[in-house]
Each structure stands twice: as C-alpha cells, then as structure tokens.
Design an enzyme around this catalytic site. Structure first.
Site, PDB file in Angstrom:
ATOM      1  CD  GLU A 103      -0.311 107.905 237.191  1.00 26.29           C
ATOM      2  OE1 GLU A 103      -1.289 107.554 236.489  1.00 26.29           O
ATOM      3  OE2 GLU A 103       0.179 109.038 237.168  1.00 26.29           O
ATOM      4  CG  HIS A 108       2.297 100.638 231.517  1.00 27.25           C
ATOM      5  ND1 HIS A 108       2.110 100.215 232.817  1.00 27.25           N
ATOM      6  CD2 HIS A 108       2.508 101.977 231.578  1.00 27.25           C
ATOM      7  CE1 HIS A 108       2.198 101.255 233.630  1.00 27.25           C
ATOM      8  NE2 HIS A 108       2.455 102.335 232.911  1.00 27.25           N
TER       9      HIS A 108
HETATM   10  P1  5GP Z   1       2.416 105.056 234.499  1.00 30.28           P
HETATM   11  O1  5GP Z   1       2.542 106.299 235.325  1.00 30.28           O
HETATM   12  O2  5GP Z   1       1.926 103.883 235.330  1.00 30.28           O
HETATM   13  O3  5GP Z   1       3.661 104.756 233.730  1.00 30.28           O
HETATM   14  O4  5GP Z   1       1.339 105.371 233.396  1.00 30.28           O
HETATM   15  C1  5GP Z   1       0.011 104.949 233.434  1.00 30.28           C
HETATM   16  C2  5GP Z   1      -0.676 105.569 232.240  1.00 30.28           C
HETATM   17  O5  5GP Z   1      -1.933 104.952 232.077  1.00 30.28           O
HETATM   18  C3  5GP Z   1      -0.932 107.071 232.356  1.00 30.28           C
HETATM   19  O6  5GP Z   1      -0.276 107.746 231.285  1.00 30.28           O
HETATM   20  C4  5GP Z   1      -2.455 107.189 232.291  1.00 30.28           C
HETATM   21  O7  5GP Z   1      -2.900 108.326 231.576  1.00 30.28           O
HETATM   22  C5  5GP Z   1      -2.856 105.891 231.608  1.00 30.28           C
HETATM   23  N1  5GP Z   1      -4.171 105.405 231.978  1.00 30.28           N
HETATM   24  C6  5GP Z   1      -4.675 105.278 233.231  1.00 30.28           C
HETATM   25  N2  5GP Z   1      -5.918 104.767 233.195  1.00 30.28           N
HETATM   26  C7  5GP Z   1      -6.198 104.554 231.882  1.00 30.28           C
HETATM   27  C8  5GP Z   1      -7.340 104.021 231.200  1.00 30.28           C
HETATM   28  O8  5GP Z   1      -8.345 103.630 231.804  1.00 30.28           O
HETATM   29  N3  5GP Z   1      -7.263 103.947 229.850  1.00 30.28           N
HETATM   30  C9  5GP Z   1      -6.166 104.342 229.156  1.00 30.28           C
HETATM   31  N4  5GP Z   1      -6.204 104.237 227.825  1.00 30.28           N
HETATM   32  N5  5GP Z   1      -5.070 104.851 229.755  1.00 30.28           N
HETATM   33  C10 5GP Z   1      -5.091 104.947 231.109  1.00 30.28           C
END
Ligand code: 5GP
Length: 124
Positions: A103, A108
């Site tokens: 996302e 990360h």
């Molecule tokens: P992905 O799907 O990209 O691996 O995970 C993105 C992660 O970022 C998700 O688990 C989501 O909850 C987290 N996330 C998105 N926006 C924010 C934010 O503003 N602050 C924090 N601490 N986490 C976020």
C-alpha cells in the site's frame, strides 16, 4: 516508477506527521503500525528513498542494506520478541508490488509478534 516523496512514510521521516517511534538510527526508523494485525506490529523503514524491496535491493549501497537489516534484528530484540532475548519469536515480511498488496510506496518491513501467527500464508 519514480519514488513519490509525498508518500505517508516519507512524511513520517520528515516529521510532518507523527508516529509511535520505537527505534531510530542513521539508516532506519521503526514505529508501530497504525492498524496493528498482532499484539506487536512494528514497521521498519530505511531512511533513504526506496519504493520497494525491488528498488532497495537493486539500488541501495551495501552499507545501507546491511545497516537496515541489522536494524530489523535490533528492533526485534529491543521489543523483546526475539528468542535470543527470551521472546517467543516473530515474523517479518515485506509486501512488494501489486500481488502482495503493497500500500505504501516506501520500502518497509513488518514485524509481527505477540501471538501464534499461524501458517505462513492464507489463500485469498
Ligand atoms: P503494506 O500493505 O504497504 O505492506 O503496509 C502498509 C502499512 O502501513 C499498513 O499495515 C498500514 O496499517 C500502515 N500505515 C498506513 N498509514 C500509516 C500511518 O500513517 N502511520 C502508521 N504508523 N502506519 C501506517
């Protein structure tokens, strides 16, 4: 695709929006996920502008790659979840691209811990 400096993690790195920080060094920042999927759910990000594991592994200098993965281990030990410090273990993963539902376009690693995390992957 060029790195988007307006992505949410870039804003966290620039301290334009807050985070619940658990660790920081010259290479990496770790903070709690805003929508935790396990009792411990921490994100570790490099400070450099890499959009994904693809980008990071291909373009980051060796010292940055080594520093980042050392930071992931340090965070897990600092959180007390690594077996080396008496914890019950953890899972770390990096969603990369569309099929993995990445996302946020800043590389990360998720650290999940604090409960039995079940099987490795679930069919959608
Ligand atoms: P992905 O799907 O990209 O691996 O995970 C993105 C992660 O970022 C998700 O688990 C989501 O909850 C987290 N996330 C998105 N926006 C924010 C934010 O503003 N602050 C924090 N601490 N986490 C976020």
């Amino acid at each position: 695709m060029a790195y988007d400096p307006e992505n949410i993690f870039a804003k966290i790195l620039r301290e334009e929006i807050p985070c619940d920080k658990v660790y920081e060094d010259g290479t990496a920042l770790a903070f709690r996920d805003i929508n935790p999927q396990s009792p411990v759910h921490v994100l570790v990000i490099p400070k450099g502008p890499y959009e994904s594991m693809d980008d990071f592994s291909e373009n980051a200098p060796d010292a940055e790659i080594a520093g980042f993965f050392r930071a992931v281990g340090t965070v897990a030990r600092q959180l007390g979840v690594a077996e080396a410090v008496g914890g019950d273990g953890y899972r770390f993963l990096a969603n990369t691209g569309r099929d993995a539902h990445q996302e946020v376009p800043h590389f990360h690693v998720h650290i999940f811990a604090g409960r039995d995390l079940g099987g490795m992957i679930r069919r959608a």
